[in-house]
Design a protein around this motif. Sequence first.
Motif, short mmCIF file in Angstrom:
data_model
loop_
_atom_site.label_atom_id
_atom_site.label_comp_id
_atom_site.label_asym_id
_atom_site.label_seq_id
_atom_site.Cartn_x
_atom_site.Cartn_y
_atom_site.Cartn_z
N SER A 208 0.84 -1.18 0.00
CA SER A 208 0.00 0.00 0.00
C SER A 208 0.88 1.24 0.00
O SER A 208 2.12 1.15 0.07
N HIS B 104 2.10 4.99 -1.76
CA HIS B 104 2.16 5.65 -3.06
C HIS B 104 3.59 5.64 -3.61
O HIS B 104 4.55 5.47 -2.87
N TYR C 102 5.07 5.27 -12.25
CA TYR C 102 4.59 3.91 -12.49
C TYR C 102 5.75 2.92 -12.47
O TYR C 102 5.60 1.79 -11.99
N LYS D 218 6.36 1.93 -8.90
CA LYS D 218 5.32 1.02 -8.44
C LYS D 218 5.59 -0.39 -8.94
O LYS D 218 5.51 -1.36 -8.19
N ALA E 123 -1.91 -2.19 -3.67
CA ALA E 123 -2.83 -1.07 -3.59
C ALA E 123 -2.03 0.23 -3.60
O ALA E 123 -2.38 1.20 -2.94
N GLU F 257 -0.74 3.60 -5.03
CA GLU F 257 -1.25 4.67 -5.89
C GLU F 257 -0.08 5.44 -6.49
O GLU F 257 0.89 5.77 -5.79
N VAL F 258 -0.16 5.68 -7.78
CA VAL F 258 0.87 6.48 -8.45
C VAL F 258 0.53 7.95 -8.28
O VAL F 258 -0.50 8.43 -8.76
N GLN F 259 1.38 8.66 -7.56
CA GLN F 259 1.25 10.11 -7.39
C GLN F 259 2.47 10.75 -8.04
O GLN F 259 3.54 10.82 -7.45
N TRP G 25 -3.04 6.89 -18.37
CA TRP G 25 -3.13 5.44 -18.59
C TRP G 25 -2.89 5.13 -20.06
O TRP G 25 -3.52 5.71 -20.94
N VAL H 126 0.92 6.58 -15.67
CA VAL H 126 0.49 6.11 -14.35
C VAL H 126 0.06 4.65 -14.38
O VAL H 126 -0.15 4.03 -13.34
#
Length: 216
Positions: free
Chosen positions: A38, A40, A44, A47, A66, A68-70, A109, A136
């Motif tokens: 989890s 961020h 990408y 991640k 889970a 998140e890409v920030q 995306w 992302v």
Amino acid sequence: MSHDARLQKAVLAELNWDPSVPAGHIGVTANNGVVTLSGHAGSYAAKYAAERAAARVDGVKAVAEAIEVQLEDRFKRGDEAIASAIVERLSWDTTVPHDSIKAQVEDGWVSLRGEVRWHFQKDAAEAAVRPLAGVVGVINHVTLKPRVDVTDVSNDIRTALHRSWFFDGDMIKVSVDGGTVRLTGSVDSPHDRMVAERTAWAAPGAVKVENLLEIV
């Protein structure tokens, strides 16, 4: 210390060890061998690196993410700029057949579509796009051209598995129906499962791989 606590500690250590992973922003929980990530990441690519790092830890049976890409400010780009960068990047990549891949970008995306002969070419297209600024996420819809030389695919894959030192090839069963390869049996880790799948994808004639291998 429980098994899950040891596994959580090991995954955190692996994330901290890998310089491509923003470990300080990623949380880890473990439950019966299933690791959940989890938090961020600033890109990408970071991640993706975190997911790969967690999967290669001994004892991990599956990774649920889970993250998140920030995007960091320096990585933010508009969809048109991302699409232009993808076209340029793929044109320079010698592993991706020329003009075989089309990309669509929406809110960072990327959707990839097209048709290639080999699975490594599909993977190469995604790998080329993954680290680009502004991306992302990537959805890879590229398909493989069906081939007719599939009669010895099953034997070829078994032979290739036996050459690998990652696992005992006898623990994996291979069946082929047309261009669909099905792997059943067991392996020791998610990494071994991934190696077996990559081995199957390398077979001439393989257009789909169903990886049903269990991790024990």
